[in-house]
Design a protein around this motif. Sequence first.
Motif, PDB file in Angstrom:
ATOM      1  N   GLY A  86       4.739   0.550  12.324  1.00  0.00           N
ATOM      2  CA  GLY A  86       3.703   1.111  11.478  1.00  0.00           C
ATOM      3  C   GLY A  86       3.768   0.681  10.026  1.00  0.00           C
ATOM      4  O   GLY A  86       3.073   1.222   9.186  1.00  0.00           O
ATOM      5  N   ARG A  91       3.073  -1.024   4.211  1.00  0.00           N
ATOM      6  CA  ARG A  91       3.213   0.356   3.738  1.00  0.00           C
ATOM      7  C   ARG A  91       4.500   0.447   2.943  1.00  0.00           C
ATOM      8  O   ARG A  91       5.568   0.046   3.417  1.00  0.00           O
ATOM      9  CB  ARG A  91       3.241   1.322   4.916  1.00  0.00           C
ATOM     10  N   SER A  97       0.596   4.298   0.837  1.00  0.00           N
ATOM     11  CA  SER A  97      -0.322   5.127   1.612  1.00  0.00           C
ATOM     12  C   SER A  97       0.287   5.429   2.963  1.00  0.00           C
ATOM     13  O   SER A  97       0.938   4.572   3.558  1.00  0.00           O
ATOM     14  CB  SER A  97      -1.650   4.376   1.799  1.00  0.00           C
ATOM     15  N   VAL A  98       0.057   6.632   3.448  1.00  0.00           N
ATOM     16  CA  VAL A  98       0.524   6.954   4.797  1.00  0.00           C
ATOM     17  C   VAL A  98      -0.454   6.413   5.839  1.00  0.00           C
ATOM     18  O   VAL A  98      -0.112   6.293   7.001  1.00  0.00           O
ATOM     19  CB  VAL A  98       0.709   8.480   4.995  1.00  0.00           C
ATOM     20  N   ASP A  99      -1.676   6.075   5.409  1.00  0.00           N
ATOM     21  CA  ASP A  99      -2.700   5.596   6.324  1.00  0.00           C
ATOM     22  C   ASP A  99      -2.932   4.096   6.134  1.00  0.00           C
ATOM     23  O   ASP A  99      -3.861   3.673   5.446  1.00  0.00           O
ATOM     24  CB  ASP A  99      -4.001   6.372   6.112  1.00  0.00           C
ATOM     25  N   TYR A 101      -2.957  -3.848  13.558  1.00  0.00           N
ATOM     26  CA  TYR A 101      -2.656  -2.745  12.642  1.00  0.00           C
ATOM     27  C   TYR A 101      -1.159  -2.483  12.557  1.00  0.00           C
ATOM     28  O   TYR A 101      -0.707  -1.720  11.719  1.00  0.00           O
ATOM     29  CB  TYR A 101      -3.343  -1.453  13.096  1.00  0.00           C
ATOM     30  N   ASP A 102      -0.373  -3.079  13.472  1.00  0.00           N
ATOM     31  CA  ASP A 102       1.061  -2.783  13.532  1.00  0.00           C
ATOM     32  C   ASP A 102       1.818  -3.982  14.084  1.00  0.00           C
ATOM     33  O   ASP A 102       2.208  -4.012  15.244  1.00  0.00           O
ATOM     34  CB  ASP A 102       1.289  -1.550  14.403  1.00  0.00           C
ATOM     35  N   CYS A 109       0.834  -1.202   0.000  1.00  0.00           N
ATOM     36  CA  CYS A 109       0.000   0.000   0.000  1.00  0.00           C
ATOM     37  C   CYS A 109       0.867   1.249   0.000  1.00  0.00           C
ATOM     38  O   CYS A 109       1.574   1.509   0.974  1.00  0.00           O
ATOM     39  CB  CYS A 109      -0.898   0.024   1.228  1.00  0.00           C
ATOM     40  N   LYS A 115      -3.877   2.027   8.351  1.00  0.00           N
ATOM     41  CA  LYS A 115      -5.091   1.620   9.061  1.00  0.00           C
ATOM     42  C   LYS A 115      -6.293   1.654   8.122  1.00  0.00           C
ATOM     43  O   LYS A 115      -7.094   0.721   8.095  1.00  0.00           O
ATOM     44  CB  LYS A 115      -5.338   2.518  10.276  1.00  0.00           C
ATOM     45  N   GLN A 116      -6.433   2.701   7.327  1.00  0.00           N
ATOM     46  CA  GLN A 116      -7.553   2.805   6.396  1.00  0.00           C
ATOM     47  C   GLN A 116      -7.516   1.664   5.372  1.00  0.00           C
ATOM     48  O   GLN A 116      -8.534   1.042   5.083  1.00  0.00           O
ATOM     49  CB  GLN A 116      -7.523   4.157   5.691  1.00  0.00           C
ATOM     50  N   ASP A 136      -8.506  -1.581   7.145  1.00  0.00           N
ATOM     51  CA  ASP A 136      -9.954  -1.650   7.341  1.00  0.00           C
ATOM     52  C   ASP A 136     -10.651  -2.051   6.047  1.00  0.00           C
ATOM     53  O   ASP A 136     -11.548  -2.905   6.050  1.00  0.00           O
ATOM     54  CB  ASP A 136     -10.497  -0.308   7.829  1.00  0.00           C
TER      55      ASP A 136
END
Length: 127
Positions: free
Chosen positions: A42, A60, A15-17, A36-37, A13, A19-20, A23
């Motif tokens: 992260g 990430r 993406s910096v997010d 999530y981690d 991903c 978590k999103q 989900d």
Amino acid sequence: MHHSRLSTLVIDCQSVDLKQATDFWSQALGKPIVTYDSEGDGKYAELATLADEPIILLQRVEHESRVHLDIETDDIEAEASRLEKLGAKRLECVRGRWWVMQAPSGHRFCVVKRQREQFGPHLNKWE
């Protein structure tokens, strides 16, 4: 002789997010979120899978989003060499722990150490 099998589907991903993204994929695939981690940095999240299913990780990344496979083995060097003989190329040894490789088709994948205590019934044996 060494062993290997498909271990993990990794959803890369950009993406910096994370978590999103986690989900979304949890809901899309119907798989609960384990964490999530997973490594405390992260960078990795994990969805729950059964023992005979591939692990599903979200990672990430800096590069374009994509999906890649991990092949787990009890002998990383032997497995990477076997795959080279099939036409794959070694691209990078990451942290001295796994190989990023490229298939003749251009797809990237990783050769990693055994990820679960038991290899399970879907195990390849190589001479």
